[in-house]
Design a protein around this motif. Structure first.
Motif, PDB file in Angstrom:
ATOM      1  N   GLY A 140      -6.625  40.553 -28.291  1.00 26.44           N
ATOM      2  CA  GLY A 140      -7.813  40.795 -28.427  1.00 26.44           C
ATOM      3  C   GLY A 140      -8.027  42.442 -28.741  1.00 26.44           C
ATOM      4  N   GLY A 141      -8.605  42.472 -30.182  1.00 23.50           N
ATOM      5  CA  GLY A 141      -8.949  43.762 -30.686  1.00 23.50           C
ATOM      6  C   GLY A 141      -7.501  44.353 -30.947  1.00 23.50           C
ATOM      7  N   GLY A 142      -7.475  45.473 -30.291  1.00 22.03           N
ATOM      8  CA  GLY A 142      -6.190  46.161 -30.507  1.00 22.03           C
ATOM      9  C   GLY A 142      -5.379  46.333 -29.347  1.00 22.03           C
ATOM     10  N   ARG A 143      -5.174  45.224 -28.513  1.00 21.90           N
ATOM     11  CA  ARG A 143      -4.381  45.043 -27.384  1.00 21.90           C
ATOM     12  C   ARG A 143      -4.015  43.641 -27.314  1.00 21.90           C
ATOM     13  NH1 ARG A 143      -7.117  48.604 -22.689  1.00 21.90           N
ATOM     14  NH2 ARG A 143      -5.923  50.375 -23.267  1.00 21.90           N
ATOM     15  N   ILE A 144      -2.610  43.707 -26.815  1.00 19.52           N
ATOM     16  CA  ILE A 144      -2.030  42.311 -26.421  1.00 19.52           C
ATOM     17  C   ILE A 144      -1.566  42.480 -24.796  1.00 19.52           C
ATOM     18  CG2 ILE A 144       0.168  40.833 -26.485  1.00 19.52           C
ATOM     19  CD1 ILE A 144       0.362  41.972 -29.409  1.00 19.52           C
ATOM     20  N   THR A 145      -2.094  41.261 -24.030  1.00 17.99           N
ATOM     21  CA  THR A 145      -1.822  41.278 -22.588  1.00 17.99           C
ATOM     22  C   THR A 145      -0.445  40.127 -22.497  1.00 17.99           C
ATOM     23  OG1 THR A 145      -3.570  39.939 -22.155  1.00 17.99           O
ATOM     24  CG2 THR A 145      -3.893  42.081 -21.702  1.00 17.99           C
ATOM     25  N   VAL A 146       0.279  40.577 -21.828  1.00 19.52           N
ATOM     26  CA  VAL A 146       1.509  39.627 -21.394  1.00 19.52           C
ATOM     27  C   VAL A 146       1.567  39.318 -20.112  1.00 19.52           C
ATOM     28  CG1 VAL A 146       3.879  39.246 -21.697  1.00 19.52           C
ATOM     29  CG2 VAL A 146       2.679  40.550 -23.561  1.00 19.52           C
ATOM     30  N   GLU A 147       1.505  37.919 -19.740  1.00 21.21           N
ATOM     31  CA  GLU A 147       1.485  37.544 -18.185  1.00 21.21           C
ATOM     32  C   GLU A 147       2.940  36.904 -18.050  1.00 21.21           C
ATOM     33  OE1 GLU A 147      -1.895  35.032 -17.404  1.00 21.21           O
ATOM     34  OE2 GLU A 147      -3.194  36.129 -18.775  1.00 21.21           O
ATOM     35  N   THR A 148       3.611  37.355 -16.733  1.00 20.52           N
ATOM     36  CA  THR A 148       4.841  37.073 -16.647  1.00 20.52           C
ATOM     37  C   THR A 148       4.924  36.912 -14.714  1.00 20.52           C
ATOM     38  OG1 THR A 148       5.539  39.410 -16.262  1.00 20.52           O
ATOM     39  CG2 THR A 148       5.897  38.316 -18.397  1.00 20.52           C
ATOM     40  N   VAL A 149       6.164  36.326 -14.789  1.00 21.67           N
ATOM     41  CA  VAL A 149       6.359  36.412 -13.286  1.00 21.67           C
ATOM     42  C   VAL A 149       7.832  37.088 -13.124  1.00 21.67           C
ATOM     43  CG1 VAL A 149       7.475  35.179 -11.363  1.00 21.67           C
ATOM     44  CG2 VAL A 149       5.238  34.155 -13.003  1.00 21.67           C
ATOM     45  N   TYR A 150       7.946  38.288 -12.366  1.00 18.47           N
ATOM     46  CA  TYR A 150       8.946  38.933 -12.332  1.00 18.47           C
ATOM     47  C   TYR A 150       9.623  38.515 -10.776  1.00 18.47           C
ATOM     48  CZ  TYR A 150      11.463  43.288 -11.207  1.00 18.47           C
ATOM     49  OH  TYR A 150      12.615  44.291 -10.930  1.00 18.47           O
ATOM     50  N   ALA A 151      10.689  37.996 -10.873  1.00 19.35           N
ATOM     51  CA  ALA A 151      11.585  37.566  -9.997  1.00 19.35           C
ATOM     52  C   ALA A 151      12.925  37.788  -9.655  1.00 19.35           C
ATOM     53  CB  ALA A 151      11.582  35.675 -10.039  1.00 19.35           C
ATOM     54  N   GLY A 152      13.303  37.901  -8.402  1.00 18.42           N
ATOM     55  CA  GLY A 152      14.751  38.183  -8.185  1.00 18.42           C
ATOM     56  C   GLY A 152      15.004  38.267  -6.553  1.00 18.42           C
TER      57      GLY A 152
END
Length: 75
Positions: free
Chosen positions: A7-19
């Protein structure tokens, strides 16, 4: 990675951090969102610092079975 949005000048990335943290009784999985700023040409211009990523160390530690204020022992 669960999703990415631009959106506009940004990208958001949704992840799951696991370990699994050494010494923790359980593995962890926590949601995380990273915000990438685009330059004027639609390329990634910067990644916000790790400290600004929207994750929670306390949540990660709690889900690992450790106290929320846990710090690794000094060798």
């Amino acid at each position: 990675m669960r999703a990415a949005h631009r959106g506009g000048g940004r990208i958001t990335v949704e992840t799951v951090y696991a370990g699994h943290l050494r010494g923790a009784p359980e593995a962890f999985a926590v949601p995380m969102t990273t915000v990438l700023d685009l330059d004027g040409h639609g390329r990634i211009g910067s990644d916000q610092d790790q400290d600004q990523d929207h994750d929670s160390l306390a949540k990660l530690l709690t889900r690992s079975g450790l106290p929320a204020d846990w710090t690794p022992p000094t060798p």
